[in-house]
Design a protein around this motif. Structure first.
Motif, short mmCIF file in Angstrom:
data_model
loop_
_atom_site.label_atom_id
_atom_site.label_comp_id
_atom_site.label_asym_id
_atom_site.label_seq_id
_atom_site.Cartn_x
_atom_site.Cartn_y
_atom_site.Cartn_z
N VAL A 494 0.84 -1.21 0.00
CA VAL A 494 0.00 0.00 0.00
C VAL A 494 0.87 1.25 0.00
CG1 VAL A 494 -1.68 1.33 1.33
CG2 VAL A 494 -1.96 -1.14 1.09
N ILE A 495 1.90 1.27 0.84
CA ILE A 495 2.78 2.44 0.92
C ILE A 495 3.52 2.66 -0.40
CG2 ILE A 495 4.85 3.36 2.05
CD1 ILE A 495 3.93 1.93 4.61
N THR A 496 3.97 1.57 -1.01
CA THR A 496 4.70 1.69 -2.28
C THR A 496 3.81 2.27 -3.37
OG1 THR A 496 6.04 -0.23 -1.68
CG2 THR A 496 6.02 0.42 -3.99
N ILE A 497 2.55 1.86 -3.40
CA ILE A 497 1.62 2.39 -4.40
C ILE A 497 1.50 3.90 -4.27
CG2 ILE A 497 -0.81 2.43 -5.10
CD1 ILE A 497 -0.90 -0.55 -4.46
N GLN A 498 1.41 4.37 -3.03
CA GLN A 498 1.20 5.81 -2.82
C GLN A 498 2.48 6.63 -2.99
OE1 GLN A 498 -1.80 6.70 -2.77
NE2 GLN A 498 -2.49 4.57 -2.62
N MET A 499 3.64 6.00 -2.91
CA MET A 499 4.91 6.73 -3.08
C MET A 499 5.19 7.06 -4.54
SD MET A 499 7.40 4.77 -0.38
CE MET A 499 8.84 5.71 -0.91
N ARG A 500 4.54 6.38 -5.47
CA ARG A 500 4.71 6.60 -6.90
C ARG A 500 6.20 6.60 -7.29
NH1 ARG A 500 0.32 11.42 -8.22
NH2 ARG A 500 -1.49 10.37 -7.36
N PRO A 501 6.88 5.49 -7.08
CA PRO A 501 8.32 5.45 -7.37
C PRO A 501 8.60 5.51 -8.86
CG PRO A 501 7.52 3.26 -6.84
CD PRO A 501 6.37 4.20 -6.59
N ASP A 502 9.82 5.83 -9.19
CA ASP A 502 10.25 5.84 -10.59
C ASP A 502 10.10 4.42 -11.16
OD1 ASP A 502 12.72 5.29 -12.59
OD2 ASP A 502 12.05 7.37 -12.76
N PRO A 503 9.49 4.27 -12.34
CA PRO A 503 9.23 2.92 -12.89
C PRO A 503 10.48 2.05 -13.00
CG PRO A 503 8.03 4.58 -14.14
CD PRO A 503 8.92 5.32 -13.20
N LEU A 504 11.60 2.64 -13.44
CA LEU A 504 12.82 1.85 -13.60
C LEU A 504 13.34 1.37 -12.25
CD1 LEU A 504 15.11 0.72 -15.31
CD2 LEU A 504 16.25 2.96 -15.12
N TYR A 505 13.40 2.25 -11.27
CA TYR A 505 13.89 1.87 -9.94
C TYR A 505 12.95 0.86 -9.28
CZ TYR A 505 17.11 5.80 -10.41
OH TYR A 505 18.10 6.66 -10.84
N PHE A 506 11.65 1.06 -9.49
CA PHE A 506 10.68 0.13 -8.92
C PHE A 506 10.87 -1.27 -9.51
CE2 PHE A 506 6.54 -2.00 -9.31
CZ PHE A 506 6.22 -2.14 -7.96
N THR A 507 11.06 -1.34 -10.81
CA THR A 507 11.23 -2.63 -11.47
C THR A 507 12.51 -3.32 -11.00
OG1 THR A 507 10.09 -1.76 -13.43
CG2 THR A 507 11.40 -3.77 -13.71
N ILE A 508 13.58 -2.56 -10.89
CA ILE A 508 14.84 -3.14 -10.41
C ILE A 508 14.66 -3.66 -8.98
CG2 ILE A 508 17.22 -2.59 -9.76
CD1 ILE A 508 17.25 -0.58 -12.09
N ALA A 509 13.97 -2.88 -8.14
CA ALA A 509 13.74 -3.30 -6.75
C ALA A 509 12.91 -4.58 -6.68
CB ALA A 509 13.05 -2.18 -5.98
N VAL A 510 11.85 -4.67 -7.50
CA VAL A 510 11.00 -5.86 -7.51
C VAL A 510 11.79 -7.08 -7.96
CG1 VAL A 510 9.04 -6.94 -8.68
CG2 VAL A 510 8.82 -4.62 -7.78
N LEU A 511 12.56 -6.92 -9.03
CA LEU A 511 13.37 -8.03 -9.53
C LEU A 511 14.39 -8.49 -8.49
CD1 LEU A 511 14.22 -9.90 -11.85
CD2 LEU A 511 15.68 -8.05 -12.71
N ALA A 512 15.07 -7.53 -7.87
CA ALA A 512 16.08 -7.87 -6.87
C ALA A 512 15.46 -8.55 -5.65
CB ALA A 512 16.83 -6.60 -6.45
N LEU A 513 14.33 -8.03 -5.18
CA LEU A 513 13.66 -8.62 -4.01
C LEU A 513 13.16 -10.03 -4.31
CD1 LEU A 513 11.67 -5.59 -2.56
CD2 LEU A 513 13.59 -6.77 -1.50
N SER A 514 12.67 -10.25 -5.51
CA SER A 514 12.18 -11.59 -5.88
C SER A 514 13.32 -12.60 -5.88
CB SER A 514 11.51 -11.53 -7.26
OG SER A 514 10.41 -10.65 -7.26
N VAL A 515 14.46 -12.21 -6.47
CA VAL A 515 15.61 -13.11 -6.49
C VAL A 515 16.14 -13.34 -5.07
CG1 VAL A 515 17.98 -13.39 -7.31
CG2 VAL A 515 16.24 -12.45 -8.84
N LEU A 516 16.18 -12.26 -4.27
CA LEU A 516 16.66 -12.37 -2.89
C LEU A 516 15.73 -13.26 -2.06
CD1 LEU A 516 18.66 -11.43 -0.71
CD2 LEU A 516 17.15 -9.47 -0.30
N TYR A 517 14.42 -13.09 -2.22
CA TYR A 517 13.44 -13.89 -1.48
C TYR A 517 13.59 -15.37 -1.84
CZ TYR A 517 9.01 -14.33 1.10
OH TYR A 517 8.04 -14.63 2.03
#
Length: 536
Positions: A494-517
């Motif tokens: 919910v917090i991430t949705i409202q922060m409106r992050p930069d699309p590129l940084y958001f995508t990198i973060a999602v990819l990195a977190l998925s691999v880390l998880y």
């Protein structure tokens, strides 16, 4: 009524204290220092009961503060650069109304909710069903008002609302819940329908309510809902209806059938078979068509051994549990895709604008993928139809890492299929709505996000199942660590949705977190699952 309430609170606090001791024993380092003798130590149990009661009160204030602050206030405040303070206040009341009046009025009703203490008090201790319901409803909504009021006063004041408005809205919210309780009771007595157990209706209201609540933040549109909520005549009408409902509920004397319907599944101590039979009719129900001659034949699984053989049999003989949710999700995606294409042709200009800003909508995929993932349902089916008996054997728990990998591959395949269809539909809609060459980079980021999130939630559901094993023999999730873990994931989304992050940084973060998880799961499951993956 006070004696009844005191007995119910003692029962709840005692149960909570026992649960607190149990899960403290499961903590690393600390758990080894807590002996089972503590359950029989009356002095320590009284101290634990007092601590548990204080903790429940503290949690009540904290939970309502987090709800109003993180779920409502923070998203509105994040739009500070675009909206004036009065507009933010209007959006605050708009979101609060849809979440606390509409969604909660359907999904958060206690009248017909199955509860263990309800079963123990009414069925085992022979307490009057009417006295029980009158006492619990009175305490529930008195505590609700006390917990909600400070949070609502604090956060609404930061947006310019007067203290009187905060008090009136808190009281109106409490009284409205009484109206909803009466409506649910009326529907049950008229039709025999327990509305909160109709998952399709409940989830449609939740998803529709969430979309209507937060859409104005993305569209920078100020609906009139918030102004309507704090309107004097509306408040007076809600107050009149709530007081009438409260009087009707207090004077009503035939709660026996409602309590009986709510406690049918809460019979784990005396009639476990009946509990499982009831559970089998809902989320873990199998069909006779699953057990064909082909699936019952061992020839269909030649070449497989050990846990690979076991899991192959499970997935083959429970096809309705595994694949029907996938088919339903694909059907829903297809319908929504067709509706989106129709909207693109009708509203060409608006659709082109949305397609051009596709990258900024990527955080919404967090919520979308969470609901589309089939991992949670498969974990329930695995527990009921396979693990419930096998977890009593140490060899099965010790081999947790092996069957974790086998099951993850299956769940991941199903979720990647759903993610692929979602990505294809979004690609078609975005390409029709705008220029494909212009949206190419956003579409690439969208595909990476969709596939990464399918990996993340596949790992999340199965990892949570193995590390916390939240399900009791009643198929209820009662592990507090499991609930807190999932709550944190939801809040971060919910917090991430409202922060409106930069699309590129958001995508990198999602990819990195998925691999880390994924890496953490493969490392932690072999180490901890043999001890945590067990029947509660």
């Amino acid at each position: 009524m006070l004696n009844t309430l005191r007995m119910i609170l003692n029962l709840r606090v005692s149960s909570f204290a026992n649960m607190l001791i149990y899960y403290l024993q499961r903590l690393p380092w600390l758990g080894r220092r807590i002996s089972d003798r503590i359950y029989g130590n009356l002095r320590i149990k009284r101290i634990a009961a007092v601590f548990a009661f204080c903790l429940s009160l503290l949690w009540g204030f904290l939970a309502h503060s987090l709800y109003v602050g993180l779920v409502i206030f923070f998203p509105v405040r994040a739009a500070d650069g675009h909206l004036s303070t009065p507009e933010q206040l209007a959006l605050f009341w708009h979101i609060f109304f849809l979440l606390s009046f509409i969604i909660a009025g359907v999904a958060n009703i206690k009248m017909l909710e199955p509860k263990r203490d309800k079963y123990i008090a009414v069925k085992l201790m022979r307490l009057s069903a009417t006295r029980y319901m009158q006492a619990t409803l009175g305490y529930r909504y008195a505590a609700f008002l006390v917990f909600l009021l400070p949070a609502l006063l604090f956060f609404s004041a930061r947006l310019g609302a007067s203290p009187l408005t905060g008090v009136i809205v808190a009281i109106a919210t409490t009284l409205w819940r009484l109206v909803c309780e009466l409506l649910h009771l009326w529907i049950f007595r008229r039709t025999g329908t327990i509305l909160i157990k109709h998952n399709l209706i409940v989830w449609l209201v939740i998803l529709g309510g969430l979309a209507a609540a937060y859409a104005p933040l993305q569209l920078e549109w100020i609906p009139a809902t918030g102004t309507l909520l704090i309107n004097g005549p509306v408040m007076f009408l809600i107050a009149a209806l709530g007081l009438t409902a409260g009087i009707r509920l207090f004077r009503f004397t035939r709660y026996e059938d409602a309590v009986e319907a709510a406690t049918k599944r809460d019979d784990p101590l005396l009639d476990l078979g009946k509990v499982m039979a009831d559970a089998q009719k809902s989320t873990v129900r199998t069909k006779e068509s699953d057990y064909t001659a082909e699936t019952l034949s061992s020839k269909a699984f030649e070449g497989k051994k050990g846990f690979a053989y076991l899991n192959a049999i499970f997935f083959a003989r429970h096809r309705s549990l595994i694949y029907e949710p996938v088919k339903k999700r694909l059907a829903v995606l297809g319908g929504l895709g067709a509706a989106a294409l129709l909207a693109v042709f009708v509203f060409r200009q608006q659709a082109a604008s949305v397609a051009a800003g596709l990258g900024h909508l990527l955080p919404i995929l967090l919520i979308v993928q969470y609901f589309l993932s089939v991992g949670e349902r498969i974990c329930k089916a695995l527990f009921y139809h396979c693990d419930l008996k096998l977890l009593r054997h140490s060899f099965y728990r010790q081999a947790a890492a092996e069957h974790f990998r086998l099951r993850l591959a299956r769940i991941l395949g199903l979720n990647l299929l759903i993610a692929g269809i979602l990505g294809l539909i979004l690609t078609i809609v975005a390409s029709v709505a705008g220029d494909f060459s212009v949206n190419r980079s956003s579409l690439i980021l969208m595909w990476i996000c969709v596939l990464s999130l399918s990996v993340f939630f596949s790992v999340h559901h199965l990892f949570s199942y193995y590390i916390f094993q939240p399900y009791t023999t009643e198929l209820n999730a009662k592990n507090p660590f499991f609930l807190i873990f999932n709550w944190v994931i939801s809040m971060v989304s919910v917090i991430t949705i409202q922060m409106r992050p930069d699309p590129l940084y958001f995508t990198i973060a999602v990819l990195a977190l998925s691999v880390l998880y994924l890496g953490c799961a493969f490392a932690l499951v072999p180490k901890y699952a043999p001890r945590t993956f067990r029947v509660k």
